[in-house]
Scaffold this active site. Structure first.
Site, short mmCIF file in Angstrom:
data_model
loop_
_atom_site.label_atom_id
_atom_site.label_comp_id
_atom_site.label_asym_id
_atom_site.label_seq_id
_atom_site.Cartn_x
_atom_site.Cartn_y
_atom_site.Cartn_z
N HIS A 241 -6.21 -1.57 5.74
CA HIS A 241 -6.76 -2.24 4.55
C HIS A 241 -6.42 -1.55 3.23
O HIS A 241 -5.71 -2.08 2.39
CB HIS A 241 -8.29 -2.33 4.66
O1 RIB Z 1 -13.45 -4.01 5.29
C1 RIB Z 1 -12.54 -2.96 5.13
C2 RIB Z 1 -13.03 -1.97 4.14
O2 RIB Z 1 -14.26 -1.41 4.59
C3 RIB Z 1 -12.08 -0.77 3.94
O3 RIB Z 1 -12.18 -0.30 2.64
C4 RIB Z 1 -12.61 0.25 4.91
O4 RIB Z 1 -12.36 1.59 4.48
C5 RIB Z 1 -14.10 0.00 4.82
O5 RIB Z 1 -14.58 0.71 3.71
#
Ligand code: RIB
Ligand code: CA
Length: 312
Positions: A241
């Protein structure tokens, strides 16, 4: 050279995002890193951020602790994904460098107030508590922010912490609501993009074969954190992500999206934190975000490997 402040809750994917930014001194002037309660508690997130900065060798970059809880909600953490430390996988040494004394929200506010307007981008990798608090305390910073690039939300992909909501937005929906309506230019990197940026075994192997300690640490980080997503989604790899935010700042044309209205649910418990993205323009609500929809996975991992291979 782009000036950025990174707001983060490391987390293995945050760590890779930080390393990508710290591996790019030719393109990014990282003014500071601010931690926020999210994947794990603030103190642990802060230790993790210091460990990652030391791993990168960029120990001149200041790290500030921000808010230790959401604006209104009871903290929600994600040890089930990231492990007890939030950075399970590699055994990184306890950091020698220390946090700055300045509170992270003060750092965000003061830096924006002192800098030339529209010269700093905020890169948000976790819940938006710090940025929202800075906006509440100094609303005038909204016109001074060049862009807020945030990983959060989802529309076509639904949610990941509830069926409706993505984790960063779910943890502090009130903060997301404040940020979405602050008036600053916003780019959203949602699950609709990150769910296609999968860290497949072939991509992971490139970190393992990089021949530096950073690549080895990343391989250990991601082979730990992927186990939760692989079991949940049964995909070829886990979504990576947060580095998408830094990749977008470095090479925006890796991604495509459109300028639309995005609202966040703050009232319903069932759909708390849901981002309601008017992707097809069916409402008359004012567009307030550049909502990314697609990314070029190959270019994304090329960028990650090419830059991170330069680290120690
Ligand atoms: O949903 C993904 C996000 O949530 C990313 O930033 C991961 O690090 C968590 O914080
Ligand atoms: Ca994160």
């Amino acid at each position: 050279m782009q000036k950025i402040i990174i707001d983060t809750d490391p987390g293995q994917d945050d760590a890779v995002a930080l390393l990508l930014a710290l591996a790019s001194p030719d393109a990014l002037d990282v003014l500071g890193i601010v931690t926020v309660a999210g994947n794990v508690g603030l103190n642990q997130n802060s230790v993790n951020a210091l460990k990652v900065v030391e791993l990168s060798g960029r120990t001149e970059i200041p790290v500030f602790a921000g808010c230790d809880r959401p604006m209104r909600r009871t903290p929600v953490t994600a040890e089930h994904v990231h492990g007890k430390t939030g950075l399970d996988g590699p055994d990184l040494p306890d950091p020698k460098i220390a946090l700055q004394d300045h509170h992270g929200v003060d750092f965000i506010m003061d830096t924006l107030l002192e800098a030339e307007p529209k010269t700093i981008k905020l890169c948000a990798l976790g819940p938006l508590t710090n940025i929202a608090m800075a906006l509440v305390r100094a609303p005038e910073i909204a016109t001074r922010i060049k862009e807020i690039v945030l990983m959060g939300g989802g529309c076509f992909e639904g949610g990941n912490i509830t069926p409706a909501a993505e984790f960063n937005i779910y943890v502090d929906p009130e903060a997301a609501d404040i940020v979405l309506h602050c008036g600053a230019p916003i780019t959203i990197v949602p699950l609709d993009v990150t769910h296609h940026m999968l860290a497949t075994p072939a991509h992971l192997e490139r970190f393992l074969n990089m021949g530096n300690k950073t690549g080895d640490a990343i391989h250990k980080m991601l082979t730990f954190s992927e186990r939760f997503d692989l079991e949940k989604y049964q995909w070829q790899g886990a979504p990576l992500h947060d580095p998408c935010v830094i990749a977008y700042v470095l090479e925006p044309d890796i991604f495509t999206g459109r300028h639309i209205n995005v609202e966040v649910e703050v009232s319903s418990e069932l759909t708390r934190g849901m981002t309601v993205a008017d992707f097809w323009g069916v409402t008359t609500r004012k567009a307030n975000a550049h909502y990314l929809r697609h990314g070029d996975t190959k270019r994304y991992y090329e960028l990650l490997v090419q830059r991170i291979s330069k680290l120690p």
